[in-house]
Every structure is written in structure tokens, then in C-alpha cells.
Design a protein around this motif. Structure first.
Motif, PDB file in Angstrom:
ATOM      1  N   THR A  94      -5.562  11.911  -0.440  1.00 50.93           N
ATOM      2  CA  THR A  94      -5.646  10.611  -0.160  1.00 50.93           C
ATOM      3  C   THR A  94      -5.742  10.311   1.337  1.00 50.93           C
ATOM      4  O   THR A  94      -6.700   9.434   2.141  1.00 50.93           O
ATOM      5  CB  THR A  94      -4.578   9.732  -0.842  1.00 50.93           C
ATOM      6  N   ALA A  95      -5.064  11.316   1.979  1.00 53.51           N
ATOM      7  CA  ALA A  95      -5.386  11.351   3.780  1.00 53.51           C
ATOM      8  C   ALA A  95      -6.606  11.630   4.011  1.00 53.51           C
ATOM      9  O   ALA A  95      -7.383  10.822   4.908  1.00 53.51           O
ATOM     10  CB  ALA A  95      -4.190  12.100   4.214  1.00 53.51           C
ATOM     11  N   TYR A  96      -7.241  12.737   3.486  1.00 57.03           N
ATOM     12  CA  TYR A  96      -8.566  13.105   3.919  1.00 57.03           C
ATOM     13  C   TYR A  96      -9.671  12.247   3.690  1.00 57.03           C
ATOM     14  O   TYR A  96     -10.691  12.110   4.315  1.00 57.03           O
ATOM     15  CB  TYR A  96      -8.856  14.642   3.156  1.00 57.03           C
ATOM     16  N   TYR A  97      -9.440  11.623   2.516  1.00 54.82           N
ATOM     17  CA  TYR A  97     -10.341  10.379   1.899  1.00 54.82           C
ATOM     18  C   TYR A  97     -10.155   9.029   2.578  1.00 54.82           C
ATOM     19  O   TYR A  97     -10.612   8.087   2.405  1.00 54.82           O
ATOM     20  CB  TYR A  97     -10.539  10.318   0.542  1.00 54.82           C
ATOM     21  N   GLY A  98      -9.398   9.166   3.609  1.00 57.58           N
ATOM     22  CA  GLY A  98      -9.097   7.756   4.411  1.00 57.58           C
ATOM     23  C   GLY A  98      -8.307   6.802   3.720  1.00 57.58           C
ATOM     24  O   GLY A  98      -8.457   5.459   3.838  1.00 57.58           O
ATOM     25  N   HIS A  99      -7.286   7.182   3.031  1.00 56.51           N
ATOM     26  CA  HIS A  99      -6.187   6.281   2.285  1.00 56.51           C
ATOM     27  C   HIS A  99      -7.112   5.219   1.351  1.00 56.51           C
ATOM     28  O   HIS A  99      -6.979   4.018   1.955  1.00 56.51           O
ATOM     29  CB  HIS A  99      -5.423   5.598   3.150  1.00 56.51           C
ATOM     30  N   PRO A 100      -8.026   5.440   0.429  1.00 56.01           N
ATOM     31  CA  PRO A 100      -8.728   4.627   0.096  1.00 56.01           C
ATOM     32  C   PRO A 100      -7.932   3.188  -0.666  1.00 56.01           C
ATOM     33  O   PRO A 100      -8.772   2.099  -0.582  1.00 56.01           O
ATOM     34  CB  PRO A 100      -9.740   5.084  -0.922  1.00 56.01           C
ATOM     35  N   THR A 101      -6.888   3.435  -1.263  1.00 52.60           N
ATOM     36  CA  THR A 101      -6.123   2.459  -1.971  1.00 52.60           C
ATOM     37  C   THR A 101      -5.593   1.335  -0.937  1.00 52.60           C
ATOM     38  O   THR A 101      -5.082   0.530  -1.642  1.00 52.60           O
ATOM     39  CB  THR A 101      -5.342   2.875  -2.842  1.00 52.60           C
ATOM     40  N   GLU A 102      -5.664   1.650   0.267  1.00 49.70           N
ATOM     41  CA  GLU A 102      -4.978   0.580   1.343  1.00 49.70           C
ATOM     42  C   GLU A 102      -6.202  -0.326   1.422  1.00 49.70           C
ATOM     43  O   GLU A 102      -5.818  -1.407   1.826  1.00 49.70           O
ATOM     44  CB  GLU A 102      -4.819   1.398   2.531  1.00 49.70           C
ATOM     45  N   GLY A 191       0.476   9.481  -3.536  1.00 49.97           N
ATOM     46  CA  GLY A 191       0.059   9.316  -2.421  1.00 49.97           C
ATOM     47  C   GLY A 191      -1.009   7.750  -2.533  1.00 49.97           C
ATOM     48  O   GLY A 191      -1.246   7.274  -1.417  1.00 49.97           O
ATOM     49  N   LEU A 192      -1.048   7.256  -3.721  1.00 45.62           N
ATOM     50  CA  LEU A 192      -2.009   6.075  -3.905  1.00 45.62           C
ATOM     51  C   LEU A 192      -1.210   4.914  -3.984  1.00 45.62           C
ATOM     52  O   LEU A 192       0.255   5.021  -4.249  1.00 45.62           O
ATOM     53  CB  LEU A 192      -2.538   6.071  -5.293  1.00 45.62           C
ATOM     54  N   HIS A 193      -1.505   3.767  -3.412  1.00 47.66           N
ATOM     55  CA  HIS A 193      -0.907   2.364  -3.237  1.00 47.66           C
ATOM     56  C   HIS A 193      -1.336   1.524  -4.284  1.00 47.66           C
ATOM     57  O   HIS A 193      -2.399   1.342  -4.393  1.00 47.66           O
ATOM     58  CB  HIS A 193      -1.052   1.847  -2.061  1.00 47.66           C
ATOM     59  N   PHE A 194      -0.453   1.157  -5.179  1.00 50.67           N
ATOM     60  CA  PHE A 194      -0.802   0.395  -6.502  1.00 50.67           C
ATOM     61  C   PHE A 194      -0.379  -0.953  -6.241  1.00 50.67           C
ATOM     62  O   PHE A 194       0.724  -1.244  -5.742  1.00 50.67           O
ATOM     63  CB  PHE A 194      -0.127   0.822  -7.672  1.00 50.67           C
TER      64      PHE A 194
END
Length: 484
Positions: A94-102, A191-194
Motif C-alpha cells: 500500500t505504501a508503494y502504490y501511494g496509499h490508494p485507500t486514503e 495497511g488498507l483503510h476501511f
């Protein structure tokens, strides 16, 4: 992105080499490694990724994330040691892909049955309300109209975050996602934000992996334990595990029920094979679904939409236009006046729910002929239970092959038949060839009867000895009634 940026949230035990290097990709599969990538060596259930570290370096990996450092270290490669690479893989991806769920409102759905239906209906509901959406499900993943084939209920953390990043880049506002017990236990969603989570129900399943029902239940509960304050947790008050799931969550808890007091309630006003009239929150709505379990599914959808800020009237209006997910209680009418129902039910509880739904509509006015089997290389304990459930609520039962995988179909059938006594066996025949079993059931049916074909639903293949052969229950029914 630098390796420092990727690992800054991890609890690192050892670092060898430079961490200010640029990382051009992250992988958990050494076959996907390209020059400049970070390879994460995960000790999985089938193979240990640590044995592929040399292969990853040979392919150009710039850095290695591992639990045990290799005996031989290669100059110019950075090594990052952590206690658990399985736990670290999600936050790294999730860090590498720019924290998409934010940048998305992500809603997870977990439970034994109903995950696909609820996630898919939410996806369609919010799109019809004018929002760009993504879907991560057993049947297929979607970024708006773009289908992306699904290989697992929940993808591995790298693929999952890659898809979520694509959804965020496409402007998606909402993503609805099935969260399997395997994915939760293996921390694929770490690491995902729900924004919220939904619990459907819990019955025996996946004991080949979890070993005990308690482990299976606790894996589901982990999802709600990790929900943050500010998220919502919607739980099925009609399931005995409903309140257990949310007892330690920080999220705002809401309940739904068709039997007792709850935040979201419904009752069936009228029921036909074409659909039902329901009363939800004092409002009446017609829906294109049948069965009490689908009332629960629709309540979960309704509750999630309300918690995401939608108005009851607009939600119910769109719900009235939604159709069942492919292979879930999917009816096919015969020219002779009987109905075939194709459904994915592959657990005793799911089979019970589907048969109850059929009897609610038939109301004693027709016979039920059930075709079912059980998957190979999966929990053997549910096989006799499946047969017992089919016999209990059917007039005739044909036990057949499902996805035998690496087992012999007849051995699986024998395991199912072992659960039946001589009286029950009088209702049952076994036909190993699934095509012939479906054809035989269709030949038995008379006007007003229902033929339930359970176990595969939307699947268009049959897996035998590691090979997926084309096979679609719906196609076979249409051939049997002369439509194909």
C-alpha cells in the motif's frame, strides 16, 4: 519511490545495505521480479518464498524483505529483515502504490455466505446513484465498466493494492470488496483503510485451512477488530456470532435483522419467483430477489448505503431496480412449466437457505429436485452434511461431481452418501457425470416443480486433475430443455 519510504512504517529488526535506493516495483512472486524491484519472501502455506531469494536477485531485485537472512549476501542488494513478512507485505504494497485507500471509501464484506451478493449490489447501487465505483469480488473485479478477471475472492496484497491504485486513478469514489477468511488470516488486507465493514453470517466452511470453526470465526473477527474509529461495522443480529464479531471494534456498530429489533429491519409482505415485496424502515419496496437470506443481504446493502450518507427513499428506489448476481438463485424457465434454479450454494447452510427460499415460493404446490456435489481437496466434514441438507428439503436428490480437483469424483460422492441412512437413500441417486445429472433432473421435472442445481453457480468451468474444463450449469440446463 525509495526503499526508505516503503519500509518506514515497519518494525525492522535488521538492515543490510543501502536503503536510499529507488524501488521500481514490489513482488511476492519471484517470477514477476524485474530489475529494481523489492522481493518479499513470504513463508506461505504451500511454499516458502525464502527459497526463491536467489532467483529474485538473479532477475535483478534491488532489495529483499525477509524473515531469515540468506546464508550468502550479494553485494549491491539491500536486505531488510522483519519478524513477519506476511504481516509486512500489505503495508509495503500500500505504501508503494501511494496509499490508494486514503483516496477511496472502501467497504469490506465478510462472512460465510452473501459476500458476493452484497458487495456486487452495493457496487451497482452506488453507480446508479451517480458515483464512480470499483468492485473486488469472487465473480469478477471491476473498475467502473472494465472487467478484470478474479482468481481469488481477495487478491494477494500486491495485486490488491495495484487494483486499488488503478481505481483511485480512475476517479472511483467507492470500492466494495469481499474479504475472505484466508485473506484476513494471511493479512492480505493489512495497511488498507476501511470506511466500513459488513458481517453476513458464519457457518462451517474452509476447515481444510482453518482446522477449527473457532479459528475460522476468529479470522473473521480480526477484520472488525482492525476497523478504525470513524468507520462503521454493520452486523447481522440474526446470526449467533453477529455481536461477537463487533465486541472489540472501534467502529460505530449498527445491526440488521429480519427477526428481531435492530437498526435496520425488514419483513416480507409477498413472495413470488419473480421477486418479493418488502417493508424496510416503514417503507414498502418491490425487489427482484427471493428468500429470507436475500432479505438479510438487501438489509446489509441498505444499511451500508445509509451509513455512507444516502437517503432512505433514494436507496430503496434504486434497490427496486437491482437484479440478482449471476449464478445466485438464477431462474431458468422450461417450456413445460417447471423452473430450474442455478445457485452457488456450496455449504450446508447456503443449501438450506436456497431450499427454504424455494419452498417459501412453492408453498407445497410442486416438488423439489436437487442436484448437488462437493468440491475436492476441501473440507471433507461438510460432505455428509450437504447430502443430509439436500435430502431433508428435497423430494428427489441427485448427488454428482462438483469440482473434484485432485480427488476421485466417486470418492467424494461416497463421502456424501455416507451421511445418509437407508430411508434417506430412497430419495437419492448418484450420477458422477454432472452433465448427465443435470439432464436427468430436468427429465424428472413436471409442471410446477423446481430443479435446484447447486454448488457452482456463476462458474463456467469444472476443475479436474489441475485442469479447468469449460462447464456451465446454466448452459447445461438450457441444452436439456432444448434452448441451446
Amino acid at each position: 519511490m525509495t526503499l526508505n519510504d516503503i519500509i518506514k512504517t515497519l518494525k525492522v529488526t535488521t538492515v543490510i545495505g543501502q536503503t536510499d535506493i529507488n524501488i521500481t516495483g514490489v513482488d511476492i512472486d519471484s517470477r514477476q521480479v524485474e530489475p529494481g524491484h523489492l522481493f518479499m519472501a513470504i513463508a506461505g502455506t504451500q511454499t516458502d518464498g525464502h527459497q526463491y531469494i536467489p532467483k529474485a536477485i538473479e532477475k535483478g531485485a534491488a532489495a529483499i524483505l525477509c524473515e531469515q537472512l540468506p546464508a550468502e549476501l550479494v553485494d549491491g542488494v539491500a536486505y531488510v529483515q522483519v519478524t513477519s513478512t506476511e504481516a509486512a507485505a500489505g503495508p509495503v504494497a500500500t505504501a508503494y502504490y501511494g496509499h490508494p485507500t486514503e483516496h477511496l471509501r472502501l467497504v469490506g464484506v465478510t462472512g460465510t455466505n452473501g459476500k458476493t451478493t452484497i458487495a456486487t449490489l452495493l457496487f451497482h447501487l452506488f453507480r446508479r446513484l451517480g458515483h464512480k465505483c470499483g468492485l473486488l469480488s469472487t465473480v469478477c473485479n471491476y473498475i467502473e465498466d472494465e472487467p478484470i478477471p478474479a482468481t481469488h475472492t481477495t487478491p494477494d496484497p500486491v495485486e490488491l493494492n495495484r487494483l486499488l491504485a488503478r481505481m483511485a486513478a480512475a476517479g472511483c469514489e467507492y470500492v466494495f470488496m469481499e474479504c475472505s477468511s484466508h485473506a484476513i488470516a494471511q493479512q492480505r488486507i493489512g495497511g488498507l483503510h476501511f470506511a466500513g465493514g459488513i458481517f453476513t453470517n458464519l457457518t462451517r466452511d474452509h476447515l481444510d485451512y482453518h482446522k477449527t470453526v473457532e479459528n475460522y470465526r476468529n479470522a473473521k473477527k480480526m477484520f472488525f477488530d482492525m476497523l478504525p474509529k470513524g468507520a462503521f461495522a454493520i452486523t447481522n443480529a440474526d446470526d449467533k456470532n453477529g455481536m461477537f464479531m463487533v465486541q472489540n471494534t472501534k467502529a460505530t456498530v449498527k445491526t440488521y435483522s429480519v427477526r428481531q429489533m435492530a437498526d435496520f429491519r425488514a419483513r416480507i409482505v409477498e413472495c413470488h419467483f419473480e421477486g418479493m415485496y418488502l417493508e424496510i424502515g416503514g417503507r414498502e419496496v418491490g425487489v427482484q430477489f427471493i428468500g429470507k437470506f436475500n432479505v438479510s443481504n438487501l438489509l446489509a446493502v441498505y444499511g451500508a448505503a445509509i451509513m455512507l450518507g444516502k437517503q432512505p427513499d433514494e436507496v430503496l428506489l434504486v434497490m427496486s431496480t437491482l437484479k440478482s448476481v449471476a449464478g445466485r438463485l438464477e431462474p431458468i424457465r422450461s417450456p413445460e412449466g417447471w423452473t430450474a434454479i442455478v445457485d452457488y450454494a456450496h455449504t450446508p447452510d447456503a443449501l438450506d437457505n436456497v431450499l427454504r427460499a424455494i419452498h417459501d415460493v412453492l408453498n407445497g404446490q410442486g416438488q423439489v429436485i436437487t442436484v448437488c456435489g462437493a468440491g475436492g481437496n476441501r473440507d471433507k466434514g461438510k460432505r455428509p452434511l450437504m447430502a443430509q441438507e439436500a435430502v431433508r428439503q428435497s423430494d428427489r436428490v441427485i448427488i454428482t461431481s462438483d469440482n473434484p480437483r485432485f480427488e476421485e469424483p466417486q470418492d467424494i460422492i461416497n463421502d456424501m452418501l455416507a451421511g445418509l441412512d437407508p430411508k434417506q437413500m430412497k430419495k437419492v441417486v448418484s450420477i458422477v457425470d454432472r452433465k448427465e445429472a443435470i439432464r436427468a433432473a430436468c427429465m424428472m421435472a413436471q409442471k410446477g416443480d423446481v430443479v435446484l442445481i447447486a454448488g457452482k453457480g456463476h462458474e463456467d468451468y469444472q476443475e479436474v486433475k489441475g485442469v479447468k474444463h469449460h462447464f456451465d450449469d446454466r448452459e447445461e440446463v438450457k441444452k436439456a430443455i432444448g434452448e441451446d
